[in-house]
Every structure is written in C-alpha cells, then in structure tokens.
Motif scaffolding. Structure first.
Motif, PDB file in Angstrom:
ATOM      1  N   UNK A 110      -7.499   3.978   1.033  1.00 45.42           N
ATOM      2  CA  UNK A 110      -6.150   3.196   0.478  1.00 45.42           C
ATOM      3  C   UNK A 110      -4.973   3.960   0.953  1.00 45.42           C
ATOM      4  N   UNK A 111      -3.786   3.546   0.815  1.00 43.77           N
ATOM      5  CA  UNK A 111      -2.653   3.851   1.902  1.00 43.77           C
ATOM      6  C   UNK A 111      -1.355   4.024   0.822  1.00 43.77           C
ATOM      7  N   UNK A 112      -0.976   4.966   0.593  1.00 40.28           N
ATOM      8  CA  UNK A 112       0.343   5.293  -0.121  1.00 40.28           C
ATOM      9  C   UNK A 112       1.003   6.468   0.343  1.00 40.28           C
ATOM     10  N   UNK A 113       2.053   6.801  -0.334  1.00 38.01           N
ATOM     11  CA  UNK A 113       2.776   8.190  -0.214  1.00 38.01           C
ATOM     12  C   UNK A 113       1.852   9.278  -0.075  1.00 38.01           C
ATOM     13  N   UNK A 114       0.797   9.544  -0.916  1.00 37.13           N
ATOM     14  CA  UNK A 114      -0.002  10.493  -0.956  1.00 37.13           C
ATOM     15  C   UNK A 114      -0.979  10.560   0.066  1.00 37.13           C
ATOM     16  N   UNK A 115      -1.621   9.513   0.487  1.00 38.16           N
ATOM     17  CA  UNK A 115      -2.054   9.404   1.681  1.00 38.16           C
ATOM     18  C   UNK A 115      -1.513   9.976   3.083  1.00 38.16           C
ATOM     19  N   UNK A 119       3.295  -3.087   6.006  1.00 37.32           N
ATOM     20  CA  UNK A 119       2.436  -2.119   6.425  1.00 37.32           C
ATOM     21  C   UNK A 119       1.309  -2.382   5.781  1.00 37.32           C
ATOM     22  N   UNK A 120       0.158  -2.275   6.771  1.00 38.40           N
ATOM     23  CA  UNK A 120      -1.181  -2.561   6.562  1.00 38.40           C
ATOM     24  C   UNK A 120      -1.947  -1.268   6.398  1.00 38.40           C
ATOM     25  N   UNK A 121      -3.028  -1.105   5.513  1.00 39.44           N
ATOM     26  CA  UNK A 121      -3.935   0.006   5.161  1.00 39.44           C
ATOM     27  C   UNK A 121      -4.681   0.164   6.454  1.00 39.44           C
ATOM     28  N   UNK A 122      -4.589   1.062   7.163  1.00 39.99           N
ATOM     29  CA  UNK A 122      -5.463   1.392   8.336  1.00 39.99           C
ATOM     30  C   UNK A 122      -6.983   1.359   7.866  1.00 39.99           C
ATOM     31  N   UNK A 123      -7.730   1.036   8.909  1.00 43.66           N
ATOM     32  CA  UNK A 123      -9.165   0.533   8.582  1.00 43.66           C
ATOM     33  C   UNK A 123      -9.917   1.449   8.095  1.00 43.66           C
ATOM     34  N   UNK A 124      -9.709   2.702   8.581  1.00 44.54           N
ATOM     35  CA  UNK A 124     -10.577   3.867   8.322  1.00 44.54           C
ATOM     36  C   UNK A 124      -9.975   4.584   7.048  1.00 44.54           C
ATOM     37  N   UNK A 125      -9.175   3.890   6.370  1.00 44.03           N
ATOM     38  CA  UNK A 125      -8.710   4.663   5.054  1.00 44.03           C
ATOM     39  C   UNK A 125      -8.990   3.878   3.831  1.00 44.03           C
ATOM     40  N   UNK A 142     -15.363   2.065   0.930  1.00 47.77           N
ATOM     41  CA  UNK A 142     -14.940   0.738   1.733  1.00 47.77           C
ATOM     42  C   UNK A 142     -14.407   1.158   3.164  1.00 47.77           C
ATOM     43  N   UNK A 143     -14.456   2.603   3.205  1.00 47.60           N
ATOM     44  CA  UNK A 143     -13.624   2.882   4.831  1.00 47.60           C
ATOM     45  C   UNK A 143     -14.746   3.850   5.476  1.00 47.60           C
ATOM     46  N   UNK A 144     -14.922   3.727   6.575  1.00 47.55           N
ATOM     47  CA  UNK A 144     -15.612   4.757   7.115  1.00 47.55           C
ATOM     48  C   UNK A 144     -14.787   5.560   7.957  1.00 47.55           C
ATOM     49  N   UNK A 145     -14.694   6.865   7.540  1.00 51.32           N
ATOM     50  CA  UNK A 145     -13.530   7.661   8.017  1.00 51.32           C
ATOM     51  C   UNK A 145     -14.040   8.478   9.160  1.00 51.32           C
ATOM     52  N   UNK A 146     -13.356   8.277  10.358  1.00 46.73           N
ATOM     53  CA  UNK A 146     -13.741   9.007  11.670  1.00 46.73           C
ATOM     54  C   UNK A 146     -12.484   9.702  12.039  1.00 46.73           C
ATOM     55  N   UNK A 147     -12.321  10.983  11.992  1.00 49.65           N
ATOM     56  CA  UNK A 147     -11.386  11.848  12.483  1.00 49.65           C
ATOM     57  C   UNK A 147     -11.747  12.919  13.271  1.00 49.65           C
TER      58      UNK A 147
END
Length: 403
Positions: A70-75, A62-68, A344-349
């Motif tokens: 970090x990526x783990x269970x809490x994310x 599993x790769x970290x989404x580019x707009x996040x 390090x991530x630009x969050x667009x939601x």
C-alpha cells in the motif's frame, strides 16, 4: 475526514525534515504528501468528499511502488523513518568500539555490525539455536514442554501454546495483574485471520509452503519439512479457533473477565501453571484476567489430542522461525515469497533497512535515544510542543461546551 493522519503527518514531517540534507535523504515534495495545493482537487465539493478534495490530484498522479502493498502517508513516513534509523545505526557502528559499554552507541552500533556481517551469519547456519533444538528433542513429557515454553517466554523467544504475562490492572493502573493472552503464531498478527482456514484461501497453501521451506533451510529432509508444515497448520488452526474474532476483540467486555487461579488451571490441566510461572519468575496470583477467554480450553484439547512428537516438531518450527532474522540469509527467500502472497508485494530493501523492526523490538530505547539526538533539534521540539498544546486547547474548549 482524515484529521488524525493529517495531524500526525504534519508532526512527523516537521520532525524529519530538519536534518534530511545532513543524512542524504531527498527533500520532501508534494508526491510525499507534503501539503501542497498541487495535491488538492478543488473541483470537488469538500462537503461531499473531503478526502478527494484534499488529495484527489495526488491520488491521480502518484502510483503505488511495485514493492509496496500500500502507499499512503503512513507508508511514506514509515519509509523515511526506516532510512533515518538505518543511518543512525550505521553511524553508531562507526563509534561503538570506543563507546562506553551499555551506552546507546555501543548497543546499537554493535547490533548493526553483527547484523550486517552476513558472511559470519551464513557460516554459522542454525548453530546459534542448535541448543534450543536439542532441548526440544530431549522433551519427554508435557511438563517438560511447559518448562521449555516458559524458558522461551523468559528470554523473548516464541510464545508457545500460552502466554501468562503482567500488565496494568484494569481496575487500578498503579498495580500489575497477570493476564492470559493466548499463544503467538508463526504468522504476523495482521494476517492471522488466514488461520480461520476458509476453503479456497490462497494464503493457506502459501503458509504451508513457507513452513516447509523454512524447515528445509534449517536442514530438515523434505519429507520431514512437509510433515512439520502439516502439523503446524493443524495445531495453529486449532489454537486460533480459541482466539476472539476481530469484532469480538474490539469489545472491552470480552477482554477483561477475571477468573480465580484454580479456575484458570482447571481450563487447561495439561499445562502446569505453577511450573510455568515459577520458571518465568512470576509470583502465583490469586486471579487472572482472561484477555483471550476461550484460548485455554482450546489449548487443552490440542495438548490432549496431539502426540508429543508433533508438539515438539511444531515447537522446533516456531523457534527457528522466531530467530531466523539472526541466522543464515537463506531464510530471506521463503519470507519474501510468503509476503508476496500475503500482501501482493515482494519487498526487497537494503539489508540495513531490515533492522528497523528488529531495533524497535530488541533495542527500542537506545535506538530511540540516538534517533532523537540526531533528528530533533530544540527548535523542532518547541514547535511540536506548541502545536500539540494548541490541539489540546481546542479539544478542551470543545469538550467544555458540548453536552
């Protein structure tokens, strides 16, 4: 070993899955860290590396989404909760007009409709807070500034310069005591260490640019916006020098020293505590717990050495920054650019998903009521309670048999 995260995961996945189909959320898969042998790396000895043994194949696959960042269970759980709460708020908006005034549906639904009305917010610009900015412009003395800071504290505005607030007395949790907890800042708490102002830290020019852009969106000329950015960095760097380091803050002995009221006032004679407490509506205490024991002497230096006009400029930035989520959408771009440097991530939601934190902060209880009604069946509650009871029982058993 990630025992607590694993327990939390099982609890949240249990609660969130029962109504996923109803609310158009995709079913959970091993990629979402739902337990599966597919996620394990059984080639690893769990005695050597339990984390790798439990989730090594997931880490490889599993790769970290580019707009996040970090990526783990809490994310993963957090993203699911954000989408669930957005669905709850949208549903509330469809029935808020007929709902009883003050009910969770009316409060959350009307909040949703107002926040989603971007056209109206853009048309209003910063007019909704213009009276606050006018009040700042009219300040003539430090007492005026203290009164304004107290007014903001009383109405959930920015915590300017100092916070004096009640919390449970450390010696008797049935009583309340007054705490001195330092100021808040224009940066989120988990990024505050940038204000230690270490040379070469790229976050410092990024913060300066963020402040300037916020002020320009608010209508300030570029020269004024740049000047206010410099003032903000100067004031906040000085104030943050009085804040305990993370290491110091982790030691409870540094958090709960107690000083007599007059001793506290003597640390910052420029900030009238009587006036502040009277304005907020708190009774004058005999003593104050110093959650941030070095903050007030640093504030005293700032108030003595900083021209009033600079203090007012800083207050204007903090008011605008505090309320920007409820103003024109033009404020979104500077925030995204600053977040890119910080994480390090630009969050667009989608816009409706931005309401998660806003609802938690402003309508936490009614939003939680609607969330529980939607996503927690009686069967789910019973299963979670049984699981928690088993965990408690095992801890109790171990505590009784350990020296």
């Amino acid at each position: 070993m990630k025992i607590i995260p694993l327990l939390l995961t099982s609890t949240l996945l249990l609660s969130g899955s029962a109504f996923a189909e109803e609310n158009s959320l995709p079913p959970l898969t091993p990629d979402d860290l739902q337990f599966s042998p597919e996620n394990m790396d059984t080639s690893v000895d769990p005695a050597d590396d339990f984390y790798r043994y439990a989730s090594g194949n997931w880490l490889d696959r599993v790769n970290r989404p580019a707009d996040k960042a970090s990526w783990d269970v809490f994310s993963i759980i957090g993203e699911r909760l954000i989408k669930q709460l957005a669905a709850v708020a949208k549903k509330a908006s469809e029935g808020s007009a007929e709902a009883p005034k003050g009910s969770p549906t009316q409060l959350v639904g009307d909040f949703y409709k107002a926040y989603m009305n971007v056209e109206a917010m853009d048309a209003a610009g910063i007019e909704p807070i213009q009276s606050d900015l006018d009040a700042i412009e009219a300040l003539e003395t430090l007492d005026d500034l203290t009164r304004f800071a107290a007014d903001q504290a009383a109405m959930s505005g920015p915590a300017l310069f100092a916070i004096f607030a009640p919390s449970a007395d450390p010696a008797d949790s049935k009583r309340y005591a007054i705490f001195s907890v330092g100021p808040s800042f224009g940066v989120e708490d988990h990024h505050l260490e940038l204000l230690r102002n270490k040379e070469g830290d790229p976050r410092i020019p990024a913060y300066r640019a963020y402040v300037a852009e916020i002020m320009k969106v608010a209508g300030y000329p570029e020269d004024d916006a740049t000047r206010i950015a410099d003032i903000t960095l100067r004031i906040e760097t000085a104030l943050y020098a009085g804040i305990l380091t993370p290491e110091e803050g982790n030691d409870p002995r540094n958090r709960y020293s107690k000083l007599g009221y007059e001793e506290v006032q003597a640390q910052v004679p420029e900030f009238d505590l009587d006036l502040y407490l009277e304005t907020v509506g708190f009774e004058k205490p005999d003593a104050v717990f110093m959650f941030e024991p070095r903050a007030l002497p640093e504030l005293s230096k700032v108030l003595k050495e900083t021209p009033l006009e600079d203090l007012k400029a800083y207050a204007a930035f903090r008011v605008i920054e505090n309320y920007k989520e409820f103003l024109t959408s033009a404020f979104e771009e500077p925030a995204k650019e600053f977040n890119l440097v910080l994480t390090g991530a630009r969050t667009d939601r989608p816009r409706q998903e931005h309401m998660y934190d806003l609802l938690k902060e402003n309508l936490g209880h009614p939003a939680s009521q609607l969330f529980v009604e939607t996503y927690y069946s009686d069967e789910t509650k019973a299963e979670v309670i049984k699981m928690v009871e088993r965990i408690h029982g095992k801890f109790r058993e171990r505590a009784e048999t350990r020296d």
